[in-house]
Design an enzyme around this catalytic site. Structure first.
Site, PDB file in Angstrom:
ATOM      1  N   HIS A   1      14.226  65.433 -43.445  1.00  0.00           N
ATOM      2  CA  HIS A   1      14.250  64.115 -44.399  1.00  0.00           C
ATOM      3  C   HIS A   1      12.955  63.898 -44.725  1.00  0.00           C
ATOM      4  CE1 HIS A   1      15.486  60.531 -45.407  1.00  0.00           C
ATOM      5  NE2 HIS A   1      14.782  59.739 -44.589  1.00  0.00           N
TER       6      HIS A   1
ATOM      7  N   CYS B   1      16.549  62.777 -51.011  1.00  0.00           N
ATOM      8  CA  CYS B   1      15.323  62.329 -50.415  1.00  0.00           C
ATOM      9  C   CYS B   1      14.308  62.836 -50.856  1.00  0.00           C
ATOM     10  CB  CYS B   1      15.351  62.209 -48.889  1.00  0.00           C
ATOM     11  SG  CYS B   1      15.690  63.637 -48.036  1.00  0.00           S
TER      12      CYS B   1
END
Ligand SMILES: [Ca+2]
Length: 978
Positions: A738, A854
């Site tokens: 992430h 992301c």
């Protein structure tokens, strides 16, 4: 000297076997050395033996069988057979083999065949009297004597005899090389006449033997050959008292002894679920992890496949083993009892899980009774108990327009054909109630009679009753006949008592579409000859305009293909000329212009006056339109008529047009990500009961800006394994990361974080929810989360891959301009996209769809920061995860509304998405689901891909349908320099 070496090898051997021996001494009641006191598998090895003892030796020359003069040695004036090489060696009463007379340059070979692989520790020869050779070579074979490999040479002239230096040294790079030992002073003059070669002595990896495949290979042999040479000295003969080979039957740590097999040949008595002469493979049905040699720390036993007792066959799959974190790679074959799946853990098509039975029961799966209209059903325990334990299945996805628990009823707008059996695929006929003549779409379930309006008759309400005549009114399609004369310019050749179909359904053409409607045919016949109907003032205008039914505000590919031009234009002027009206257009964009007639930015378009009077088309000054029409009869300029598409321009139309038409013809890859004008409200279904991932979703507009324009804002790249708090280790292994951006004010020390997140929960963005009525809900919104602070523990510390790295800085004023971009980016780019779709994994692959996740935000954000004046720190390298799908060229299917018309496609759609939906996990099972989804990719090789609100069909590449990549990206390469 040689004797000392020989002793050394014995010490070495004993150190290897001592642990075993100790064990046996103190565990006399437990005699399987392959299992420890806690009944766990442990490494075991056969006893150390002299493998040559009492074995026959092949020799190329033996003296004594037919006694000759030169064989009469003074001490042993008898026969000297080769048995004497391997008999009991009593130092006080040596028995010697002796060769025939050897001429100068002649060799003698001794060959020992062990008939299976052994791991050797030493090889020794004890010579009799002074009859030793000048030179000697020791060789081994690993293939029963087909090929030979040198182990060691001895010579008083290494260079000439063996072409080897006598100064050779063994390092880790040549541990399988034979040395040549100089014997000038040793071999001939030694009082002790034994030569012993220790296989591991002086080889650097000897003390890490367990982990050295090179040395494990080096000591392995099926045959030993000794070659004795005396190239220069003419001597009588050679004589050897003892030939000994110290070693163990090779069983790779999985057997404690070798025993005769059915052929009488000695083979390993394999334990640890292994098999083979040397226990060199896993035994049948024990392929859940790969075979490995046992070590001191780990027996590396083979593991049985888990097939829930429904199969006895399986195979090993390396990919699955890797993604399981090296835990399980077995794939069951030939699942029985109507089961399917990698572990035979679900029911195959046409069967449903009986939840009153365990999965391992032969009755775990029960047949669906769906009258041949479905292959799938689910089990309902209550129904099962109510039926007296007879039937608990409920059919799902009934086909052939049937419904009901057993697919035994026709669905609404269909009726049952009384002449066919219930299992017939055509049991349900469409009502096909005429849209104008009927009061509704639902007909009588048994007779098929549609409900007709007044004055209408026929099974489908498609005729006027006798004495009634057709009108154009949808409210009263048939009225009592009047005696007035009327024209009907469209129906002259038709039966006046029947209707034309008037529905103008939009149909996407694609390779998957099978549904068509009569619309296509109508367009074809009327549009090839635009303007052919002459203006006739005697025709009633109201009736003429009423027939303006081909005029459409809808787009579809067929219309685009048929028509000469498609443009986006503004109407700037109007000019009336007799029977024609011309409009001046300012062209904004040309999508299609078949004969390249649009040369100027301003262009006249011609419309017949009677079409204008019908408002068909309706064009207003200063409005923008999407126009799709034909050239005039001379094919020189643009015209519009009742067959043209004229739609007032809307902001999203451009992408719609590009998507719907241009991309179909393969002109634009990757498909552009569609932006919206403002963020819509998220579907409440998506939010219900889910964890909030956006810690401080509110007030970001205020938080996102710097408070002081003269401040310096530092920018950090943030990274952590996905869900590190739950699956850190596993997800880090796959490097599914992430990413986010962090900011710090130098003046105040305040810091804050921006991350682009799935708005709801992981997996919502990846696959849709399949509702009970077979429709989908996509929860595929992502959003920028802005919150105070950079949580160090989150980004920096939980894993080796976590990262908090400074990448840039900029002044507060420029930063605030960038922040405005970030807000706007967030409000216009709302779809989260997990997958990147490529043509192949190679460097020249075509990218069909780009991800929007992301990492995309970080890359986009850094790029914009650079353009708004941030100083990027050079030499920063970042890594980004991509979930790549590899596909053949995608096929556009259209929107859900378009797909739903094609029943075959739609059913397949539901099947596909339901498969994933069933795997959508609760949080604890996330990783397991990930593995299963991966497996589904490998097995199904197809994917329905949702991008920009439309669906695409992807035929996946066979070899690599899916791959997770973790690419290093130098920061300089992601900054697009304009
Ligand atoms: Ca002997």
């Amino acid at each position: 000297m040689f004797f000392i070496k020989f002793l050394f090898s014995f010490v070495f051997i004993c150190s290897l076997c001592s642990a075993n021996r100790w064990y046996r001494m103190f565990n006399s009641n437990y005699d399987d050395p392959c299992i420890d006191r806690h009944k766990r598998f442990q490494r075991c090895i056969p006893d150390f033996i002299n493998a040559a003892y009492q074995k026959p030796i092949y020799v190329s020359s033996t003296c004594g069988n037919s006694p000759k003069e030169f064989c009469n040695l003074s001490q042993l004036n008898q026969n000297h057979p080769n048995d004497y090489l391997t008999d009991i060696n009593n130092p006080n009463n040596l028995t010697c083999w002796q060769s025939d007379l050897i001429k100068q340059g002649e060799n003698v070979s001794l060959i020992l065949s062990l008939k299976k692989k052994f791991e050797l520790t030493y090889i020794s020869l004890q010579f009799c009297s002074q009859s030793k050779p000048d030179s000697m070579g020791i060789y081994k074979s690993m293939d029963m004597g087909l090929t030979w490999i040198p182990l060691q040479y001895y010579s008083n002239n290494c260079e000439d005899i063996f072409n080897k230096s006598s100064q050779g040294i063994i390092t880790r790079s040549n541990e399988q090389e034979a040395l040549c030992i100089d014997t000038k002073s040793q071999l001939s003059s030694m009082s002790e006449s034994r030569i012993a070669f220790s296989t591991l002595e002086g080889r650097p990896s000897a003390y890490e033997f367990d982990s050295s495949p090179v040395l494990q290979d080096w000591v392995t042999a099926t045959d030993i050959k000794i070659v004795l040479l005396s190239p220069h000295i003419d001597m009588n003969s050679y004589s050897v008292a003892d030939f000994a080979v110290g070693g163990r039957c090779k069983c790779n740590g999985h057997a404690s002894k070798c025993i005769p097999n059915s052929d009488g040949r000695s083979v390993c008595d394999c334990k640890h679920n292994t098999a083979g002469d040397e226990c060199e493979r896993c035994k049948d049905f024990h392929y859940d992890r790969p075979w490995a040699r046992a070590t001191q720390r780990d027996a590396n036993e083979c593991v049985v496949c888990n097939c829930n007792k429904h199969s006895t066959k399986c195979r090993f799959n390396l990919e699955l083993y890797k993604i399981s974190g090296h835990k399980s790679g077995g794939v069951c074959l030939d699942c029985q009892h109507n089961t399917a799946g990698r572990s035979c853990h679900y029911c195959r098509e046409g069967f449903t899980r009986d939840l009153t039975q365990s999965m391992t029961s032969i009755n775990a799966c029960r047949a669906c009774n769906c009258n041949n209209h479905s292959r799938q059903c689910r089990f309902n325990k209550e129904l099962y108990l109510l039926s007296g334990r007879k039937s608990g299945g409920i059919c799902i996805q009934c086909k052939h327009n049937t419904v009901g628990r057993y697919c035994s009823y026709c669905k609404e707008t269909f009726y049952r054909d009384p002449n066919l059996p219930i299992t017939h695929p055509e049991i349900c006929k469409a009502c096909n109630c005429h849209p104008v003549g009927s009061r509704g779409k639902v007909c009588n379930q048994t007779s098929g009679q549609c409900p007709c309006k007044d004055g209408v008759s026929g099974l489908r309400c498609d005729r006027c009753l006798k004495g009634y005549q057709q009108t154009k009114s949808p409210i009263a399609p048939c009225i009592k006949k009047l005696k007035l004369q009327s024209y009907n310019i469209y129906n002259e050749n038709d039966n006046t008592n029947s209707y034309h179909e008037q529905d103008d359904e939009d149909v996407y053409t694609s390779t998957m579409t099978t549904t068509t409607t009569t619309t296509t045919a109508l367009i074809t016949t009327t549009t090839n000859q635009p303007g052919i109907t002459e203006y006739n003032p005697s025709i009633d205008m109201g009736q003429y305009c009423g027939a303006c039914r081909y005029y459409s505000r809808r787009l579809h590919v067929k219309k685009y293909c048929k028509r000469d031009y498609t443009i986006h234009a503004r109407v700037t002027n109007r000019h009336d000329a007799g029977q024609w009206v011309s409009y001046l257009l300012t062209i904004v964009r040309v999508y299609k212009d078949r004969l390249n007639r649009i040369q100027e930015s301003e262009q006249w378009v011609w419309v017949s006056r009677k079409d204008v009077q019908c408002s068909c088309p309706r064009l207003k000054l200063d409005k923008q339109y999407l126009l799709m029409g034909f050239y005039d009869q001379m094919q020189t300029s643009l015209s519009l008529d009742r067959t043209s598409v004229v739609i007032e321009w809307r902001p999203r139309m451009e992408q719609l047009v590009v998507l719907s038409f241009v991309v179909v013809y393969g002109t634009e890859w990757p498909v552009p990500y569609e932006r919206v004008t403002s963020r819509p409200t998220n579907n409440p279904y998506c939010q219900a009961g889910l964890i909030s991932f956006c810690p401080n979703g509110k007030g970001e507009d205020a938080m996102i800006y710097a408070q002081d324009e003269t401040d310096t804002i530092e920018i950090f790249a943030l990274k952590k394994p996905v869900w590190s708090f739950k699956f850190g280790d596993l997800m880090a292994k796959f490097k599914v990361m992430h990413d986010g951006l962090g900011f710090r004010s130098q003046k105040t020390g305040r810091n804050w974080t921006m991350e682009w997140y799935e708005l709801d929960q992981l997996f919502n963005c990846t696959f849709p929810h399949v509702l009970k009525n077979d429709t989908f809900i996509w929860c595929d919104q992502g959003a920028l989360c802005v919150y105070e602070g950079i949580v160090d523990s989150m980004w920096n510390g939980s894993s080796d891959l976590s990262m908090l790295k400074k990448v840039a800085q900029m002044n507060g004023k420029d930063y605030n301009t960038w922040a405005t971009w970030a807000v706007s980016d967030n409000n216009t780019g709302i779809y989260y996209e997990t997958w990147t779709v490529y043509s192949d994994p190679g460097p020249n692959a075509t990218m069909y769809f780009d991800s929007y996740d992301c990492a995309s935000f970080v890359i986009r954000g850094l790029n914009e920061l650079y353009h708004y004046g941030a100083q990027i720190l050079p030499n920063v390298h970042l890594n980004y995860t991509r979930l790549n799908i590899y596909s053949y060229e995608p096929v556009l299917l259209g929107t859900y509304d378009q797909i739903v018309h094609n029943q075959t496609l739609h059913n397949d759609f539901i099947d596909f998405y339901r498969e994933f939906d069933s795997k959508k996990p609760n949080t604890e099972e996330w990783f397991k689901a990930f593995v299963e989804i991966y497996e589904t990719f490998y097995l199904s090789k197809r994917f329905y891909f949702y991008y920009n609100n439309v669906y695409w069909y992807l035929k996946l590449k066979d070899t690599t349908p899916l791959k997770i990549s973790f690419d290093e990206v130098p920061i300089s390469s992601i900054l697009k320099l304009n």
